[in-house]
Design an enzyme around this catalytic site. Structure first.
Site, PDB file in Angstrom:
ATOM      1  N   LYS A  97      14.480   0.146   8.798  1.00  0.00           N
ATOM      2  CA  LYS A  97      14.822  -1.115   8.125  1.00  0.00           C
ATOM      3  C   LYS A  97      16.318  -1.062   7.869  1.00  0.00           C
ATOM      4  O   LYS A  97      16.788  -0.299   7.022  1.00  0.00           O
ATOM      5  CB  LYS A  97      14.047  -1.265   6.814  1.00  0.00           C
ATOM      6  CG  LYS A  97      14.498  -2.454   5.996  1.00  0.00           C
ATOM      7  CD  LYS A  97      13.733  -2.627   4.700  1.00  0.00           C
ATOM      8  CE  LYS A  97      14.501  -3.542   3.762  1.00  0.00           C
ATOM      9  NZ  LYS A  97      13.786  -3.800   2.512  1.00  0.00           N
ATOM     10  N   GLY A 158      14.856  -8.134  -5.414  1.00  0.00           N
ATOM     11  CA  GLY A 158      14.445  -7.905  -6.789  1.00  0.00           C
ATOM     12  C   GLY A 158      14.540  -9.129  -7.687  1.00  0.00           C
ATOM     13  O   GLY A 158      14.244  -9.041  -8.875  1.00  0.00           O
TER      14      GLY A 158
END
Lengths: 265, 66
Positions: A97, A158
């Protein structure tokens, strides 16, 4: 069922492993999410320290999931490329990733560093999962670099804000109908995940929404259901919205209708 | 000679290999990946790679991540 390269995957939920209250709750959350792919990272470990990294790996290495290491915390293409190679050594996978962060405040990807690192890593034999913005041209450049999957953000990492720009995500879906697309970052609620799946995205990747829940395993199960139902809805063919009413109940033969004339009959 | 390990200065003997350095530092049996001067040194090359003065060495382990 969807696939990345030759790898077939059933679950459309990818789960991060960070910030869970305990290793046991992480394991329970992974199980209840039904995920087949979890993300992991790398950090400095002091020689005489408590071997936290080792312990973390012991907890997850035998789970029936693939690991997707990230290059979180990298601010240049070169750092990301080196970290990817170290991840391949450590986790014995060519999946990465790819994160190249351009801004501390938003953790927004640096598209220039991202494309540069992606080019190099594809050459080096990696399956690159680029964490990117929802920009169409950056997405095209990443595909040109050899990426076979794209991971646009829904909102900053987040933040839990959900799909802040659904039109851009929709555009990516329509322009790249054959490319596996994963919404990564910004998903805060099961309804956000479902909305991404209803756009026809192949999967969603999330972490904080589960790990920060009062009951993470229960939230993992909620996301699993939301993702499955969103996909089911997409596959069934969603109706297009209209700005006016269309009666769903037939009007013919309704009660209290004006009397019809004999000519009508 | 002086090197840096995970950002901290260290004194090591000349011509030490990365494999020996890991042992000397206490990383026996630890699952770690190593980079020297921002280049990854693959596990199979640790025994054949000699540390040079001023090298910046990163030793990374698995960690939870999103």
């Amino acid at each position: 069922m969807w696939s990345i390269g030759d790898i077939k995957i059933n679950s459309r939920l990818l789960l991060g492993t960070s910030r869970f209250p305990s290793p046991l709750i992480l394991q329970q959350s992974i199980a209840r999410s039904g995920t087949e792919i979890i993300t992991v990272s790398l950090r400095r470990e002091s020689a005489m320290g408590p071997r936290d990294g080792q312990r973390f790996w012991e907890q997850i290495k035998d789970l029936p999931v693939r690991v997707l290491p990230n290059t979180a915390g990298c601010y240049s293409a070169q750092e990301a490329v080196t970290t990817a190679h170290m991840a391949r050594d450590l986790f014995a996978t060519n999946w990465i990733k790819l994160e190249v962060i351009g801004d501390d405040y938003t953790l927004q990807p640096d598209p220039f560093g991202l494309v540069e690192a992606a080019k190099q890593l594809v050459k080096d034999g990696f399956e690159v999962f680029p964490y990117t913005t929802d920009d169409l041209i950056v997405a095209q450049r990443l595909l040109d670099a050899g990426c076979r999957v794209l991971m646009p953000w829904a909102a900053p990492i987040g933040s839990g804000m959900g799909l802040t720009n659904p039109r851009a995500l929709e555009l990516l879906r329509s322009r790249f109908p054959q490319v596996p697309l994963i919404v990564d970052a910004g998903i805060g609620r099961p309804s956000h995940a479902m909305a991404a799946m209803e756009l026809g995205y192949d999967a969603v990747l999330l972490n904080t929404a589960v790990s920060s829940a009062d009951d993470p395993p229960a939230m993992a199960a909620a996301f699993a259901a939301a993702v499955a139902f969103g996909r089911q809805g997409f596959e069934a063919g969603l109706m297009d919205p209209r700005s006016f009413a269309v009666a769903s109940t037939p009007m013919i033969g309704r009660a209290f209708a004006p009397a019809t004339t004999s000519e009508d009959e | 000679m002086q090197i840096q390990v995970n950002g901290q200065p260290r004194q090591v003997t000349a011509a030490v290999t990365l494999q020996q350095l890991l042992l000397d530092l206490g990383y026996q049996n630890a699952l770690v990946a190593v980079a020297v001067n921002k280049r990854c040194v693959h596990r199979g090359d640790l025994a054949a790679t000699t540390v040079e003065a001023g090298d910046q060495i990163e030793i990374l382990a698995p960690m939870a991540g999103g």
